[in-house]
Enzyme design. Structure first.
Site, PDB file in Angstrom:
ATOM      1  N   LYS A   1       8.331 -18.001  -9.635  1.00  0.00           N
ATOM      2  CA  LYS A   1       7.770 -16.772 -10.484  1.00  0.00           C
ATOM      3  C   LYS A   1       6.780 -17.683 -11.517  1.00  0.00           C
ATOM      4  O   LYS A   1       6.637 -17.997 -11.880  1.00  0.00           O
ATOM      5  CB  LYS A   1       8.892 -15.634 -11.697  1.00  0.00           C
ATOM      6  CG  LYS A   1       7.958 -14.660 -12.587  1.00  0.00           C
ATOM      7  CD  LYS A   1       9.015 -13.810 -13.184  1.00  0.00           C
ATOM      8  CE  LYS A   1       8.595 -12.917 -13.630  1.00  0.00           C
ATOM      9  NZ  LYS A   1       9.375 -12.871 -15.292  1.00  0.00           N
TER      10      LYS A   1
ATOM     11  N   PHE B   1      -4.616   2.913  14.957  1.00  0.00           N
ATOM     12  CA  PHE B   1      -5.131   4.567  14.074  1.00  0.00           C
ATOM     13  C   PHE B   1      -5.454   3.860  13.148  1.00  0.00           C
ATOM     14  O   PHE B   1      -5.985   2.313  12.855  1.00  0.00           O
ATOM     15  CB  PHE B   1      -3.726   4.855  12.931  1.00  0.00           C
ATOM     16  CG  PHE B   1      -2.723   6.276  13.531  1.00  0.00           C
ATOM     17  CD1 PHE B   1      -1.704   5.217  14.580  1.00  0.00           C
ATOM     18  CD2 PHE B   1      -2.781   7.164  12.675  1.00  0.00           C
ATOM     19  CE1 PHE B   1      -1.385   6.398  14.792  1.00  0.00           C
ATOM     20  CE2 PHE B   1      -1.740   8.278  13.114  1.00  0.00           C
ATOM     21  CZ  PHE B   1      -1.074   7.791  14.359  1.00  0.00           C
TER      22      PHE B   1
ATOM     23  N   LYS C   1     -11.502  -3.287  18.210  1.00  0.00           N
ATOM     24  CA  LYS C   1     -10.186  -4.053  18.597  1.00  0.00           C
ATOM     25  C   LYS C   1      -9.409  -4.306  19.298  1.00  0.00           C
ATOM     26  O   LYS C   1      -8.271  -4.326  20.427  1.00  0.00           O
ATOM     27  CB  LYS C   1      -9.176  -3.072  17.954  1.00  0.00           C
ATOM     28  CG  LYS C   1      -9.431  -3.305  15.730  1.00  0.00           C
ATOM     29  CD  LYS C   1      -8.182  -2.901  14.948  1.00  0.00           C
ATOM     30  CE  LYS C   1      -8.236  -3.427  13.706  1.00  0.00           C
ATOM     31  NZ  LYS C   1      -7.634  -3.615  12.748  1.00  0.00           N
TER      32      LYS C   1
ATOM     33  N   ASP D   1      -4.492  -9.494  13.006  1.00  0.00           N
ATOM     34  CA  ASP D   1      -4.656  -8.192  13.435  1.00  0.00           C
ATOM     35  C   ASP D   1      -4.110  -7.948  14.260  1.00  0.00           C
ATOM     36  O   ASP D   1      -3.779  -8.064  15.591  1.00  0.00           O
ATOM     37  CB  ASP D   1      -5.902  -7.943  13.724  1.00  0.00           C
ATOM     38  CG  ASP D   1      -6.273  -6.249  14.105  1.00  0.00           C
ATOM     39  OD1 ASP D   1      -5.741  -5.852  14.315  1.00  0.00           O
ATOM     40  OD2 ASP D   1      -6.763  -5.973  13.367  1.00  0.00           O
ATOM     41  N   ILE D   2      -2.455  -7.364  14.324  1.00  0.00           N
ATOM     42  CA  ILE D   2      -1.436  -6.458  15.765  1.00  0.00           C
ATOM     43  C   ILE D   2      -2.238  -5.865  16.473  1.00  0.00           C
ATOM     44  O   ILE D   2      -1.749  -6.234  17.711  1.00  0.00           O
ATOM     45  CB  ILE D   2      -0.713  -5.833  15.318  1.00  0.00           C
ATOM     46  CG1 ILE D   2       0.047  -6.980  13.511  1.00  0.00           C
ATOM     47  CG2 ILE D   2       1.066  -5.835  15.590  1.00  0.00           C
ATOM     48  CD1 ILE D   2       1.108  -6.365  12.214  1.00  0.00           C
TER      49      ILE D   2
ATOM     50  N   ASN E   1       0.785  -1.459   0.327  1.00  0.00           N
ATOM     51  CA  ASN E   1      -0.130  -0.073   0.364  1.00  0.00           C
ATOM     52  C   ASN E   1       0.892   1.434  -0.032  1.00  0.00           C
ATOM     53  O   ASN E   1       2.196   1.170   0.036  1.00  0.00           O
ATOM     54  CB  ASN E   1      -0.667   0.210   1.127  1.00  0.00           C
ATOM     55  CG  ASN E   1      -0.135  -0.420   2.525  1.00  0.00           C
ATOM     56  OD1 ASN E   1       0.815   0.838   2.897  1.00  0.00           O
ATOM     57  ND2 ASN E   1      -0.519  -1.219   2.448  1.00  0.00           N
TER      58      ASN E   1
HETATM   59  O1  PMT Z   1       2.564   6.108   6.641  1.00  0.00           O
HETATM   60  P1  PMT Z   1       2.425   7.670   6.281  1.00  0.00           P
HETATM   61  O2  PMT Z   1       2.554   7.576   4.046  1.00  0.00           O
HETATM   62  O3  PMT Z   1       3.195   8.275   6.744  1.00  0.00           O
HETATM   63  O4  PMT Z   1       1.018   7.438   6.459  1.00  0.00           O
HETATM   64  C1  PMT Z   1       0.373   7.668   8.106  1.00  0.00           C
HETATM   65  C2  PMT Z   1      -1.303   6.827   8.108  1.00  0.00           C
HETATM   66  C3  PMT Z   1      -2.630   7.424   7.317  1.00  0.00           C
HETATM   67  C4  PMT Z   1      -0.022   4.903   7.232  1.00  0.00           C
HETATM   68  C5  PMT Z   1      -1.260   6.280   9.304  1.00  0.00           C
HETATM   69  O5  PMT Z   1      -1.492   7.379   9.551  1.00  0.00           O
HETATM   70  C6  PMT Z   1      -2.733   5.961   9.784  1.00  0.00           C
HETATM   71  O6  PMT Z   1      -3.676   6.177   9.361  1.00  0.00           O
HETATM   72  N1  PMT Z   1      -1.952   4.522   9.319  1.00  0.00           N
HETATM   73  C7  PMT Z   1      -2.933   3.519  10.096  1.00  0.00           C
HETATM   74  C8  PMT Z   1      -3.517   2.140   8.996  1.00  0.00           C
HETATM   75  C9  PMT Z   1      -4.216   1.569   8.510  1.00  0.00           C
HETATM   76  O7  PMT Z   1      -3.614   0.386   8.389  1.00  0.00           O
HETATM   77  O8  PMT Z   1      -5.419   1.866   8.955  1.00  0.00           O
HETATM   78  P2  PMT Z   1      -6.473   0.336   9.671  1.00  0.00           P
HETATM   79  O9  PMT Z   1      -7.580   1.481  10.125  1.00  0.00           O
HETATM   80  O10 PMT Z   1      -7.192  -0.079   8.460  1.00  0.00           O
HETATM   81  O11 PMT Z   1      -6.275   0.204  10.154  1.00  0.00           O
HETATM   82  C10 PMT Z   1      -6.838   0.267  12.238  1.00  0.00           C
HETATM   83  C11 PMT Z   1      -5.608  -0.051  12.816  1.00  0.00           C
HETATM   84  O12 PMT Z   1      -5.579  -1.845  12.904  1.00  0.00           O
HETATM   85  C12 PMT Z   1      -4.665   0.297  12.280  1.00  0.00           C
HETATM   86  O13 PMT Z   1      -3.779   0.642  13.927  1.00  0.00           O
HETATM   87  C13 PMT Z   1      -3.510  -0.332  11.638  1.00  0.00           C
HETATM   88  O14 PMT Z   1      -2.164  -0.651  12.546  1.00  0.00           O
HETATM   89  C14 PMT Z   1      -3.999  -1.893  12.935  1.00  0.00           C
HETATM   90  N2  PMT Z   1      -3.784  -2.977  12.021  1.00  0.00           N
HETATM   91  C15 PMT Z   1      -4.474  -3.043  10.919  1.00  0.00           C
HETATM   92  C16 PMT Z   1      -4.624  -4.503  10.435  1.00  0.00           C
HETATM   93  C17 PMT Z   1      -4.156  -5.231  10.854  1.00  0.00           C
HETATM   94  N3  PMT Z   1      -4.030  -6.688   9.621  1.00  0.00           N
HETATM   95  N4  PMT Z   1      -3.361  -4.940  11.753  1.00  0.00           N
HETATM   96  C18 PMT Z   1      -3.403  -4.484  12.015  1.00  0.00           C
HETATM   97  O15 PMT Z   1      -2.604  -4.246  13.092  1.00  0.00           O
END
Ligand code: PMT
Length: 399
Positions: free
Chosen positions: A287, A325, A343, A306-307, A209
């Site tokens: 490949k 986030f 979460k 999911d971390i 991404n």
């Molecule tokens: O890296 P930059 O270019 O500076 O951009 C910053 C950012 C936009 C990436 C950052 O500010 C941000 O929003 N990060 C979270 C991105 C995200 O994946 O959000 P989400 O809404 O999909 O996930 C929610 C939360 O679960 C996040 O804390 C994510 O880290 C966590 N997660 C999601 C999926 C997963 N399998 N494991 C996780 O821990």
């Protein structure tokens, strides 16, 4: 780290008192001068002779000692220190401190001092969890008394639970933090995730991404600047490792989870990484060939761990504060609140990543911090300023 600092150590009467001897040595190693006071009960656990020999000075015990009083009044004694430390702090001395009782030299000094006081509780688990002790601790905290520990584990009384004296290095770090308010996270451990994850399809192709890691890296740097010991778990980015931070470089979500778990225990976890929700089922070892005229391959996705939810799950390894986030393109606050609940994290930073915001990869970010008590919309700021604000809020919450 503590060069020139004067620590006045009050040792109260618990089995952990013997650890205060090591504490004296460790503080001296850091350049501090240590003066000591024993409560009447402490003398049952450590000898004044041992404390005097290690601290290389007199040991104060007697409120009515003509000799001590003629050399230095007991009020003066507490005022000459930079910090008073009560270690171990028994349930009894905490109760007397909360009630303002001055029934011996140690408690009189604690009542008379105008210097910061740090307490390191140590007692039986049931004494620690007793409503009276908890109320006393709450009272003392509300008056600005600092605390380190207690830790959790097997105890001298053959029980298990909270009540163990914090480890000596942890107490030394808390003393350093108390003496240097610009580093309020000294002695605290943080795990921060940052950047994208990369999910391989075959040896040359992957799903990823647009995360640049700028926001996560800035958070790691901001926490380190406040004194925290930070492990940054980062997916592939073009950024340099931040100064003073331990960095674990990973690729996939599974690797990111394993690196986060290896960095525990931690006081705070901040999950700023854009983790792939799905990985590829059956990653090809060779490949995938494009056959002339052949149909495109189909890729089956499977959910990734999911971390954030894993780190937020209740248990002994859960960091005290877990911050997620939420990157959303619509219904920002409602979706972020739902994500926080689903979460199980304590706080969530709601991030508008819809087209045109430039949040992914850009230098600026406009976020709303959602906590247990409400939400706070911050103005659009440079990502480093967002990180600094968040680190300040974390320091406040962990203090
Ligand atoms: O890296 P930059 O270019 O500076 O951009 C910053 C950012 C936009 C990436 C950052 O500010 C941000 O929003 N990060 C979270 C991105 C995200 O994946 O959000 P989400 O809404 O999909 O996930 C929610 C939360 O679960 C996040 O804390 C994510 O880290 C966590 N997660 C999601 C999926 C997963 N399998 N494991 C996780 O821990």
């Amino acid at each position: 780290m503590l060069a020139g600092k004067k620590v006045f150590l009050i040792i109260s009467g618990g089995i952990a008192a013997y650890k205060s001897l090591d504490l004296i040595r460790r503080l001296q190693d850091q350049g501090a001068t240590v003066r000591c006071c024993l409560t009447a009960n402490a003398k049952e656990f450590v000898t004044p002779m041992a404390v005097s020999a290690l601290s290389r000075g007199p040991v104060y015990m007697d409120q009515f000692s003509l000799k001590d009083e003629s050399e230095m009044g007991h009020i003066e004694l507490s005022r000459q220190a930079d910090l008073l430390v009560v270690a171990p702090a028994t349930a009894n001395i905490l109760a007397r401190m909360a009630a303002g009782i001055a029934d011996e030299l140690a408690t009189t000094l604690l009542l008379a001092t105008d210097k910061p006081v740090l307490a390191a509780p140590a007692m039986n688990v049931r004494m620690w969890t007793h409503a009276a002790t908890q109320a006393n601790v709450a009272t003392l905290k509300s008056r600005g008394i600092l605390f380190v520990g207690p830790g959790e584990g097997p105890m001298a009384c053959n029980e298990y639970g909270p009540g163990r004296l914090a480890e000596v290095p942890e107490i030394v770090a808390a003393i350093a933090a108390a003496l240097d308010p610009r580093r309020p996270l000294a002695g605290k451990r943080a795990v921060v995730t940052s950047g994208p994850t990369v999910e391989p399809i075959d040896p040359v192709r992957f799903i990823a991404n647009r995360s640049s890691g700028k926001q996560g890296h800035a958070i790691a740097a901001a926490l380190a600047a406040l004194g925290a010991e930070v492990t940054l778990v980062s997916g592939p980015t073009a950024l340099a490792d931040p100064e003073g931070v331990t960095v674990a470089h990973v690729e996939s979500a599974r690797e990111m989870l394993a690196a986060c778990q290896a960095a525990l225990p931690a006081d705070v976890a901040v999950c700023a990484a854009a983790v792939a929700d799905w990985g590829v089922d059956g990653i090809a070892t060779q490949k995938i060939k494009k056959e002339p005229g052949g149909a495109p391959p189909s890729i089956r996705l499977v959910p990734n761990p999911d971390i954030l939810a894993t780190l937020s799950a209740p248990g002994a390894a859960r960091p005290r504060l877990v911050v997620g986030f939420a990157a959303e393109t619509e219904n920002l606050i409602a979706h972020a609140q739902a994500k926080r609940a689903r979460k199980g994290c304590d706080w969530i930073v709601a991030n508008d990543v819809s087209i045109g915001t430039g949040t992914f990869g850009g230098d600026a970010n406009q976020v709303t911090l959602i906590t247990e008590t409400g939400s706070d919309a911050w103005p659009a700021l440079d990502k480093r300023a967002v990180a600094a604000r968040l680190a300040d809020r974390i320091a406040e919450a962990l203090s």
